[in-house]
Design an enzyme around this catalytic site. Sequence first.
Site, PDB file in Angstrom:
ATOM      1  N   ARG A  39     -27.488 129.863  34.059  1.00 38.77           N
ATOM      2  CA  ARG A  39     -27.680 131.254  34.483  1.00 38.77           C
ATOM      3  C   ARG A  39     -29.042 131.796  34.072  1.00 38.77           C
ATOM      4  O   ARG A  39     -29.654 132.564  34.812  1.00 38.77           O
ATOM      5  CB  ARG A  39     -26.593 132.149  33.856  1.00 38.77           C
ATOM      6  CG  ARG A  39     -25.333 132.171  34.662  1.00 38.77           C
ATOM      7  CD  ARG A  39     -24.168 132.809  33.940  1.00 38.77           C
ATOM      8  NE  ARG A  39     -22.946 132.306  34.566  1.00 38.77           N
ATOM      9  CZ  ARG A  39     -22.165 133.009  35.371  1.00 38.77           C
ATOM     10  NH1 ARG A  39     -22.438 134.257  35.616  1.00 38.77           N
ATOM     11  NH2 ARG A  39     -21.093 132.461  35.910  1.00 38.77           N
ATOM     12  N   GLU A  49     -16.106 119.392  20.643  1.00 36.11           N
ATOM     13  CA  GLU A  49     -17.549 119.671  20.762  1.00 36.11           C
ATOM     14  C   GLU A  49     -17.892 120.997  20.071  1.00 36.11           C
ATOM     15  O   GLU A  49     -18.519 121.899  20.634  1.00 36.11           O
ATOM     16  CB  GLU A  49     -17.994 119.701  22.233  1.00 36.11           C
ATOM     17  CG  GLU A  49     -19.477 119.464  22.443  1.00 36.11           C
ATOM     18  CD  GLU A  49     -19.883 119.636  23.905  1.00 36.11           C
ATOM     19  OE1 GLU A  49     -19.886 120.759  24.408  1.00 36.11           O
ATOM     20  OE2 GLU A  49     -20.204 118.622  24.541  1.00 36.11           O
ATOM     21  N   ASP A  62     -18.115 125.292  25.608  1.00 35.57           N
ATOM     22  CA  ASP A  62     -18.682 126.642  25.523  1.00 35.57           C
ATOM     23  C   ASP A  62     -18.504 127.460  26.792  1.00 35.57           C
ATOM     24  O   ASP A  62     -19.219 128.435  27.003  1.00 35.57           O
ATOM     25  CB  ASP A  62     -20.175 126.527  25.204  1.00 35.57           C
ATOM     26  CG  ASP A  62     -20.938 125.724  26.255  1.00 35.57           C
ATOM     27  OD1 ASP A  62     -20.348 125.381  27.289  1.00 35.57           O
ATOM     28  OD2 ASP A  62     -22.145 125.445  26.030  1.00 35.57           O
ATOM     29  N   GLU A  93     -23.030 130.854  27.111  1.00 40.28           N
ATOM     30  CA  GLU A  93     -22.358 129.759  26.410  1.00 40.28           C
ATOM     31  C   GLU A  93     -22.542 129.779  24.893  1.00 40.28           C
ATOM     32  O   GLU A  93     -21.638 129.397  24.150  1.00 40.28           O
ATOM     33  CB  GLU A  93     -22.835 128.416  26.966  1.00 40.28           C
ATOM     34  CG  GLU A  93     -22.369 128.131  28.385  1.00 40.28           C
ATOM     35  CD  GLU A  93     -23.267 128.722  29.463  1.00 40.28           C
ATOM     36  OE1 GLU A  93     -24.243 129.422  29.117  1.00 40.28           O
ATOM     37  OE2 GLU A  93     -22.987 128.499  30.646  1.00 40.28           O
ATOM     38  N   HIS A 142     -28.578 124.354  36.728  1.00 40.21           N
ATOM     39  CA  HIS A 142     -27.571 125.357  37.102  1.00 40.21           C
ATOM     40  C   HIS A 142     -27.445 126.505  36.112  1.00 40.21           C
ATOM     41  O   HIS A 142     -26.649 127.415  36.300  1.00 40.21           O
ATOM     42  CB  HIS A 142     -26.200 124.698  37.248  1.00 40.21           C
ATOM     43  CG  HIS A 142     -25.627 124.226  35.941  1.00 40.21           C
ATOM     44  ND1 HIS A 142     -24.952 125.065  35.093  1.00 40.21           N
ATOM     45  CD2 HIS A 142     -25.646 123.023  35.337  1.00 40.21           C
ATOM     46  CE1 HIS A 142     -24.579 124.379  34.024  1.00 40.21           C
ATOM     47  NE2 HIS A 142     -24.989 123.143  34.135  1.00 40.21           N
ATOM     48  N   HIS A 179     -25.871 122.166  42.482  1.00 42.66           N
ATOM     49  CA  HIS A 179     -24.654 122.810  41.971  1.00 42.66           C
ATOM     50  C   HIS A 179     -24.135 123.769  43.042  1.00 42.66           C
ATOM     51  O   HIS A 179     -24.915 124.287  43.845  1.00 42.66           O
ATOM     52  CB  HIS A 179     -25.021 123.572  40.696  1.00 42.66           C
ATOM     53  CG  HIS A 179     -23.849 124.015  39.883  1.00 42.66           C
ATOM     54  ND1 HIS A 179     -23.103 125.111  40.213  1.00 42.66           N
ATOM     55  CD2 HIS A 179     -23.287 123.507  38.757  1.00 42.66           C
ATOM     56  CE1 HIS A 179     -22.126 125.268  39.326  1.00 42.66           C
ATOM     57  NE2 HIS A 179     -22.225 124.302  38.427  1.00 42.66           N
TER      58      HIS A 179
HETATM   59  C1  UD1 Z   1     -20.001 127.128  34.551  1.00 38.39           C
HETATM   60  C2  UD1 Z   1     -20.060 127.465  33.065  1.00 38.39           C
HETATM   61  C3  UD1 Z   1     -21.206 126.717  32.406  1.00 38.39           C
HETATM   62  C4  UD1 Z   1     -21.133 125.232  32.711  1.00 38.39           C
HETATM   63  C5  UD1 Z   1     -21.049 125.017  34.206  1.00 38.39           C
HETATM   64  C6  UD1 Z   1     -20.842 123.556  34.497  1.00 38.39           C
HETATM   65  C7  UD1 Z   1     -19.418 129.698  32.254  1.00 38.39           C
HETATM   66  C8  UD1 Z   1     -19.814 131.113  32.153  1.00 38.39           C
HETATM   67  N1  UD1 Z   1     -20.295 128.893  32.882  1.00 38.39           N
HETATM   68  O1  UD1 Z   1     -21.188 127.646  35.159  1.00 38.39           O
HETATM   69  O2  UD1 Z   1     -21.128 126.905  31.010  1.00 38.39           O
HETATM   70  O3  UD1 Z   1     -22.282 124.604  32.210  1.00 38.39           O
HETATM   71  O4  UD1 Z   1     -19.921 125.746  34.720  1.00 38.39           O
HETATM   72  O5  UD1 Z   1     -21.076 123.253  35.833  1.00 38.39           O
HETATM   73  O6  UD1 Z   1     -18.356 129.314  31.813  1.00 38.39           O
HETATM   74  N2  UD1 Z   1     -18.735 127.298  42.652  1.00 38.39           N
HETATM   75  C9  UD1 Z   1     -18.123 126.805  43.802  1.00 38.39           C
HETATM   76  N3  UD1 Z   1     -17.261 125.754  43.669  1.00 38.39           N
HETATM   77  C10 UD1 Z   1     -16.990 125.152  42.486  1.00 38.39           C
HETATM   78  C11 UD1 Z   1     -17.637 125.656  41.339  1.00 38.39           C
HETATM   79  C12 UD1 Z   1     -18.504 126.728  41.442  1.00 38.39           C
HETATM   80  O7  UD1 Z   1     -18.327 127.304  44.905  1.00 38.39           O
HETATM   81  O8  UD1 Z   1     -16.217 124.210  42.452  1.00 38.39           O
HETATM   82  C13 UD1 Z   1     -19.644 128.472  42.796  1.00 38.39           C
HETATM   83  C14 UD1 Z   1     -18.874 129.773  43.041  1.00 38.39           C
HETATM   84  O9  UD1 Z   1     -19.607 130.601  43.900  1.00 38.39           O
HETATM   85  C15 UD1 Z   1     -18.797 130.383  41.651  1.00 38.39           C
HETATM   86  C16 UD1 Z   1     -20.158 129.989  41.118  1.00 38.39           C
HETATM   87  O10 UD1 Z   1     -20.386 128.658  41.595  1.00 38.39           O
HETATM   88  O11 UD1 Z   1     -18.575 131.766  41.649  1.00 38.39           O
HETATM   89  C17 UD1 Z   1     -20.329 130.078  39.621  1.00 38.39           C
HETATM   90  O12 UD1 Z   1     -19.283 129.415  38.929  1.00 38.39           O
HETATM   91  P1  UD1 Z   1     -19.048 129.733  37.354  1.00 38.39           P
HETATM   92  O13 UD1 Z   1     -17.980 128.848  36.857  1.00 38.39           O
HETATM   93  O14 UD1 Z   1     -18.896 131.192  37.159  1.00 38.39           O
HETATM   94  O15 UD1 Z   1     -20.411 129.361  36.686  1.00 38.39           O
HETATM   95  P2  UD1 Z   1     -21.223 128.024  36.705  1.00 38.39           P
HETATM   96  O16 UD1 Z   1     -22.631 128.429  37.015  1.00 38.39           O
HETATM   97  O17 UD1 Z   1     -20.557 127.002  37.533  1.00 38.39           O
HETATM   98  N1  UDP Z   2     -22.334 115.448  37.184  1.00 40.31           N
HETATM   99  C1  UDP Z   2     -21.727 114.894  38.316  1.00 40.31           C
HETATM  100  N2  UDP Z   2     -22.284 115.133  39.538  1.00 40.31           N
HETATM  101  C2  UDP Z   2     -23.416 115.866  39.702  1.00 40.31           C
HETATM  102  C3  UDP Z   2     -24.019 116.437  38.560  1.00 40.31           C
HETATM  103  C4  UDP Z   2     -23.450 116.225  37.308  1.00 40.31           C
HETATM  104  O1  UDP Z   2     -20.720 114.217  38.203  1.00 40.31           O
HETATM  105  O2  UDP Z   2     -23.871 116.033  40.856  1.00 40.31           O
HETATM  106  C5  UDP Z   2     -21.714 115.247  35.866  1.00 40.31           C
HETATM  107  C6  UDP Z   2     -22.604 114.655  34.794  1.00 40.31           C
HETATM  108  O3  UDP Z   2     -22.461 113.255  34.756  1.00 40.31           O
HETATM  109  C7  UDP Z   2     -22.141 115.324  33.515  1.00 40.31           C
HETATM  110  C8  UDP Z   2     -21.522 116.616  33.973  1.00 40.31           C
HETATM  111  O4  UDP Z   2     -21.387 116.531  35.380  1.00 40.31           O
HETATM  112  O5  UDP Z   2     -21.114 114.573  32.884  1.00 40.31           O
HETATM  113  C9  UDP Z   2     -22.381 117.789  33.572  1.00 40.31           C
HETATM  114  O6  UDP Z   2     -21.892 118.951  34.128  1.00 40.31           O
HETATM  115  P1  UDP Z   2     -22.755 120.248  34.346  1.00 40.31           P
HETATM  116  O7  UDP Z   2     -24.188 119.898  34.378  1.00 40.31           O
HETATM  117  O8  UDP Z   2     -22.158 120.937  35.515  1.00 40.31           O
HETATM  118  O9  UDP Z   2     -22.383 121.124  33.081  1.00 40.31           O
HETATM  119  P2  UDP Z   2     -22.957 121.216  31.585  1.00 40.31           P
HETATM  120  O10 UDP Z   2     -22.854 119.859  30.975  1.00 40.31           O
HETATM  121  O11 UDP Z   2     -24.344 121.742  31.658  1.00 40.31           O
HETATM  122  O12 UDP Z   2     -22.059 122.230  30.934  1.00 40.31           O
END
Ligand code: UD1
Ligand code: UDP
Length: 372
Positions: free
Chosen positions: A210, A118, A96, A132, A208, A241
């Site tokens: 939003r 999924e 998603d 999502e 994490h 996160h």
């Molecule tokens: C995203 C997904 C969410 C998923 C989550 C898993 C969308 C809109 N959101 O949320 O569905 O559950 O990933 O973790 O698709 N950042 C870093 N380094 C990284 C990753 C993220 O610095 O490796 C920081 C950056 O500032 C970035 C921010 O996190 O702009 C947000 O990242 P983004 O992918 O937009 O949203 P997530 O909250 O990570």
């Molecule tokens: N996970 C990880 N390290 C962490 C937190 C989560 O490896 O510090 C793994 C966890 O085992 C799971 C996945 O990340 O498989 C979940 O990702 P996240 O919570 O970022 O996204 P969501 O599942 O909510 O989309």
Amino acid sequence: MLKFLFIMGTRPEIIKMAPVVIQARKQGNIRAEILHTGQHRTLAEEMFKHFELTPDYDLAVMQENQSLFELTARITKGIGEILSKNSYDMIFVQGDTTSAFLGALCGFYQKIPVAHIEAGLRTQNKYSPFPEEINRRLVTPIASLHFAPTKRAADMLLAEGVEEKYVKVTGNTVIDALLQSVEKEYELLPGVERILDMPGRLILVTTHRRENFGEPHRQIFQALLDISKKYEDVKILLPLHLNPNVRNEAKLILDNKPRILLTEPLSYRNFIMAMKHSTIIMSDSGGVQEEAPSLHKPVLVLRDSTERPEGVETGALKIVGTNRQTIVEETCRLLDDAEAYKKMADAPNPYGDGRSSERIIEEAYKYLENLN
Ligand code: UD1
Ligand code: UDP
């Protein structure tokens, strides 16, 4: 030779798609390429390393605190450039995220069949999880093949009018990934090792989403502080996160507090070890809600609704929302009432048997065979 493209961008998509890519590559007659949108950077690198996979394409779109508008534009342009230069028999997207939705949309623009891993999870609330719920729903009319992790998810798709022959119940590939890694003992980061070795019961927390930014996060973090003050034998591990909206708030409330450790995101291996050592898990993560019941760890879900109600029905998950007092009360109940704890911990895992990837590749084959 069939040519498949796996489009992914974030930590959970890599974890959940890696076993499918590996399964496709085992077949010998499939060329399985990976397009990493780069929606995540560090979080993604760690996961590719764990599964020993290297993206064929990396759009490297991530920017600090990126807006959905910019993210959407950069991903679409990047995928479009690759699809206009290469041909594929099928595109796979997972879940998603914005990468998943745009992967599907770009596949449609190029008239390539899209398979959705999924599929069929719904909260029916368009703002929870945000964005999502809508991302996932929008993949449905585009996808040609829908891999539902549970029968309930499949029923949801049928109720929306998706043709039954294109809906396959496969289990969730997150369980494939977990079972392939869970038996091994991994080396721990020194800080993680210290807290796991400390006496006491471990509460592992991730958050994490939003919709939890701001006040809900403040309530969650205050609740953790309350719990740590109330129980001297409880230690809390919160891998943060990388999203700055989460980190700043958590640090303000929880930095340098006794028996509370804030860390960088853990490697998948360290996270699995932490789950195994934990007494209770609190999380708003989708993947964690699916993994924890396999490890018989109760999850208090830090959200108002879940698209994963199977775990709530079996008793493994409990939705507690983000109210400080409710979180404290529900945690105390599990810490103090052995019977309530056992009931949650003993609940069965409804999310899969570790063979989802095999089913997905088999069904993709069948689908393409019938096309020809
Ligand atoms: C995203 C997904 C969410 C998923 C989550 C898993 C969308 C809109 N959101 O949320 O569905 O559950 O990933 O973790 O698709 N950042 C870093 N380094 C990284 C990753 C993220 O610095 O490796 C920081 C950056 O500032 C970035 C921010 O996190 O702009 C947000 O990242 P983004 O992918 O937009 O949203 P997530 O909250 O990570
Ligand atoms: N996970 C990880 N390290 C962490 C937190 C989560 O490896 O510090 C793994 C966890 O085992 C799971 C996945 O990340 O498989 C979940 O990702 P996240 O919570 O970022 O996204 P969501 O599942 O909510 O989309």
